[in-house]
Design a protein around this motif. Structure first.
Motif, PDB file in Angstrom:
ATOM      1  N   PRO A  77       0.835  -1.202   0.000  1.00 27.82           N
ATOM      2  CA  PRO A  77       0.000   0.000   0.000  1.00 27.82           C
ATOM      3  C   PRO A  77       0.869   1.251   0.000  1.00 27.82           C
ATOM      4  CG  PRO A  77      -0.131  -1.152   2.121  1.00 27.82           C
ATOM      5  CD  PRO A  77       0.668  -2.013   1.190  1.00 27.82           C
ATOM      6  N   GLY A  78       0.464   2.230  -0.776  1.00 27.36           N
ATOM      7  CA  GLY A  78       1.211   3.479  -0.833  1.00 27.36           C
ATOM      8  C   GLY A  78       2.395   3.459  -1.774  1.00 27.36           C
ATOM      9  N   THR A  79       2.517   2.410  -2.617  1.00 27.14           N
ATOM     10  CA  THR A  79       3.605   2.378  -3.592  1.00 27.14           C
ATOM     11  C   THR A  79       3.310   3.401  -4.688  1.00 27.14           C
ATOM     12  OG1 THR A  79       2.521   0.560  -4.745  1.00 27.14           O
ATOM     13  CG2 THR A  79       4.263  -0.036  -3.184  1.00 27.14           C
ATOM     14  N   PRO A  80       4.318   3.849  -5.436  1.00 25.97           N
ATOM     15  CA  PRO A  80       4.100   4.860  -6.471  1.00 25.97           C
ATOM     16  C   PRO A  80       2.986   4.498  -7.459  1.00 25.97           C
ATOM     17  CG  PRO A  80       6.441   4.543  -6.144  1.00 25.97           C
ATOM     18  CD  PRO A  80       5.728   3.502  -5.303  1.00 25.97           C
ATOM     19  N   GLU A  81       2.871   3.226  -7.825  1.00 24.02           N
ATOM     20  CA  GLU A  81       1.821   2.826  -8.760  1.00 24.02           C
ATOM     21  C   GLU A  81       0.449   3.100  -8.175  1.00 24.02           C
ATOM     22  OE1 GLU A  81       4.250   0.581  -7.778  1.00 24.02           O
ATOM     23  OE2 GLU A  81       5.503   0.790  -9.549  1.00 24.02           O
ATOM     24  N   GLU A  82       0.293   2.781  -6.871  1.00 27.21           N
ATOM     25  CA  GLU A  82      -0.992   3.010  -6.214  1.00 27.21           C
ATOM     26  C   GLU A  82      -1.246   4.500  -6.076  1.00 27.21           C
ATOM     27  OE1 GLU A  82      -2.394   2.350  -1.781  1.00 27.21           O
ATOM     28  OE2 GLU A  82      -2.319   0.437  -2.847  1.00 27.21           O
ATOM     29  N   ALA A  83      -0.219   5.238  -5.690  1.00 26.18           N
ATOM     30  CA  ALA A  83      -0.365   6.679  -5.507  1.00 26.18           C
ATOM     31  C   ALA A  83      -0.716   7.369  -6.822  1.00 26.18           C
ATOM     32  CB  ALA A  83       0.928   7.261  -4.924  1.00 26.18           C
ATOM     33  N   ALA A  84      -0.199   6.857  -7.934  1.00 29.80           N
ATOM     34  CA  ALA A  84      -0.467   7.447  -9.240  1.00 29.80           C
ATOM     35  C   ALA A  84      -1.866   7.096  -9.736  1.00 29.80           C
ATOM     36  CB  ALA A  84       0.588   6.985 -10.242  1.00 29.80           C
ATOM     37  N   GLY A  85      -2.517   6.138  -9.077  1.00 28.53           N
ATOM     38  CA  GLY A  85      -3.893   5.826  -9.417  1.00 28.53           C
ATOM     39  C   GLY A  85      -4.071   4.845 -10.559  1.00 28.53           C
ATOM     40  N   PHE A  86      -3.110   4.001 -10.816  1.00 31.29           N
ATOM     41  CA  PHE A  86      -3.281   2.996 -11.856  1.00 31.29           C
ATOM     42  C   PHE A  86      -4.396   2.048 -11.465  1.00 31.29           C
ATOM     43  CE2 PHE A  86       1.175   4.130 -12.820  1.00 31.29           C
ATOM     44  CZ  PHE A  86       1.007   4.456 -14.160  1.00 31.29           C
ATOM     45  N   ALA A  87      -5.270   1.729 -12.400  1.00 30.25           N
ATOM     46  CA  ALA A  87      -6.449   0.921 -12.102  1.00 30.25           C
ATOM     47  C   ALA A  87      -6.104  -0.516 -11.746  1.00 30.25           C
ATOM     48  CB  ALA A  87      -7.408   0.943 -13.294  1.00 30.25           C
ATOM     49  N   GLU A  88      -5.014  -1.053 -12.290  1.00 33.33           N
ATOM     50  CA  GLU A  88      -4.735  -2.470 -12.064  1.00 33.33           C
ATOM     51  C   GLU A  88      -4.095  -2.765 -10.709  1.00 33.33           C
ATOM     52  OE1 GLU A  88      -3.628  -0.780 -14.744  1.00 33.33           O
ATOM     53  OE2 GLU A  88      -1.465  -0.740 -14.689  1.00 33.33           O
ATOM     54  N   THR A  89      -3.597  -1.780 -10.023  1.00 38.04           N
ATOM     55  CA  THR A  89      -2.905  -2.024  -8.760  1.00 38.04           C
ATOM     56  C   THR A  89      -3.763  -2.737  -7.720  1.00 38.04           C
ATOM     57  OG1 THR A  89      -1.419  -0.173  -9.128  1.00 38.04           O
ATOM     58  CG2 THR A  89      -1.591  -0.966  -6.880  1.00 38.04           C
ATOM     59  N   PRO A  90      -5.014  -2.302  -7.445  1.00 32.14           N
ATOM     60  CA  PRO A  90      -5.794  -2.981  -6.414  1.00 32.14           C
ATOM     61  C   PRO A  90      -6.062  -4.453  -6.715  1.00 32.14           C
ATOM     62  CG  PRO A  90      -6.764  -0.852  -6.925  1.00 32.14           C
ATOM     63  CD  PRO A  90      -5.685  -1.109  -7.935  1.00 32.14           C
ATOM     64  N   SER A  91      -6.096  -4.833  -7.975  1.00 32.43           N
ATOM     65  CA  SER A  91      -6.401  -6.213  -8.326  1.00 32.43           C
ATOM     66  C   SER A  91      -5.263  -7.169  -7.970  1.00 32.43           C
ATOM     67  CB  SER A  91      -6.718  -6.325  -9.820  1.00 32.43           C
ATOM     68  OG  SER A  91      -5.572  -6.043 -10.591  1.00 32.43           O
ATOM     69  N   HIS A  92      -4.064  -6.659  -7.712  1.00 29.51           N
ATOM     70  CA  HIS A  92      -2.939  -7.533  -7.392  1.00 29.51           C
ATOM     71  C   HIS A  92      -3.117  -8.251  -6.068  1.00 29.51           C
ATOM     72  CE1 HIS A  92      -0.354  -6.583 -10.750  1.00 29.51           C
ATOM     73  NE2 HIS A  92      -0.549  -5.303 -10.550  1.00 29.51           N
ATOM     74  N   SER A  93      -3.890  -7.674  -5.149  1.00 31.57           N
ATOM     75  CA  SER A  93      -4.039  -8.305  -3.844  1.00 31.57           C
ATOM     76  C   SER A  93      -4.730  -9.661  -3.946  1.00 31.57           C
ATOM     77  CB  SER A  93      -4.790  -7.394  -2.878  1.00 31.57           C
ATOM     78  OG  SER A  93      -6.119  -7.217  -3.314  1.00 31.57           O
ATOM     79  N   TYR A  94      -5.565  -9.869  -4.963  1.00 30.52           N
ATOM     80  CA  TYR A  94      -6.232 -11.167  -5.089  1.00 30.52           C
ATOM     81  C   TYR A  94      -5.216 -12.271  -5.360  1.00 30.52           C
ATOM     82  CZ  TYR A  94      -5.930 -11.354 -10.206  1.00 30.52           C
ATOM     83  OH  TYR A  94      -5.465 -11.410 -11.496  1.00 30.52           O
ATOM     84  N   VAL A  95      -4.107 -11.945  -6.011  1.00 31.94           N
ATOM     85  CA  VAL A  95      -3.061 -12.940  -6.265  1.00 31.94           C
ATOM     86  C   VAL A  95      -2.435 -13.367  -4.943  1.00 31.94           C
ATOM     87  CG1 VAL A  95      -0.847 -13.394  -7.401  1.00 31.94           C
ATOM     88  CG2 VAL A  95      -2.597 -12.049  -8.580  1.00 31.94           C
ATOM     89  N   VAL A  96      -2.116 -12.398  -4.111  1.00 31.82           N
ATOM     90  CA  VAL A  96      -1.534 -12.709  -2.806  1.00 31.82           C
ATOM     91  C   VAL A  96      -2.544 -13.489  -1.970  1.00 31.82           C
ATOM     92  CG1 VAL A  96      -0.644 -11.732  -0.646  1.00 31.82           C
ATOM     93  CG2 VAL A  96       0.016 -10.732  -2.836  1.00 31.82           C
ATOM     94  N   ASP A  97      -3.818 -13.060  -1.987  1.00 31.56           N
ATOM     95  CA  ASP A  97      -4.860 -13.772  -1.229  1.00 31.56           C
ATOM     96  C   ASP A  97      -4.978 -15.212  -1.721  1.00 31.56           C
ATOM     97  OD1 ASP A  97      -5.346 -11.441   0.141  1.00 31.56           O
ATOM     98  OD2 ASP A  97      -7.165 -10.937  -0.981  1.00 31.56           O
TER      99      ASP A  97
END
Length: 137
Positions: A77-97
């Motif tokens: 959370p809070g990585t540059p990709e997330e801060a920049a608002g890229f749409a695909e960033t939130p979907s990465h958590s499902y891989v970890v889950d």
């Protein structure tokens, strides 16, 4: 100042990545603790994010788990990709889950042992078909 009751989201993320990698290797908390010279209870606290992992300890964990230190911060959370608002960033958590679940880990470990690329492709096609059928129900 953050209270003791709520761990820092970065600490929680790093801990979950330690757990993910440890499980991918089929390593117990006890075994990781032994390699680091600490108790499995300390590993549990790191993995839950209740205890923060220091830099030198994180480097040692990375060495034992055979990954670069950066592995523990991927999709944090809070990585540059997330801060920049890229749409695909939130979907990465499902891989970890998914990979943190018993089924996901088992499926992943078995899948990577299949040498024939055509067989792997057919399995992916099968799973996609089953998911599509499940979505229609």
């Amino acid at each position: 100042m953050a209270s003791k009751k709520s761990p820092n989201p970065i600490d929680v993320h790093v801990g979950s990545r330690v757990r993910l990698r440890r499980m991918m290797l089929g390593m117990s908390q006890e075994k990781l603790g032994e390699a680091l010279g600490i108790t499995f209870q300390q590993i549990q606290k790191y993995e839950k994010g209740t205890n923060r992992v220091g830099a030198s300890r994180l480097q040692h964990i990375a060495t034992v788990l055979k990954v670069p230190v950066s592995f523990f911060f991927e999709d944090a959370p809070g990585t540059p990709e997330e801060a920049a608002g890229f749409a695909e960033t939130p979907s990465h958590s499902y891989v970890v889950d998914f990979l943190s679940s018993t089924e996901g880990l088992s499926l992943n470990k078995s899948f990577v042992r299949i040498k024939d690329a055509r067989v792997r492709r057919r399995i992916v096609d099968l799973v996609q078909t089953l998911a599509a059928e499940d979505g229609e129900a």
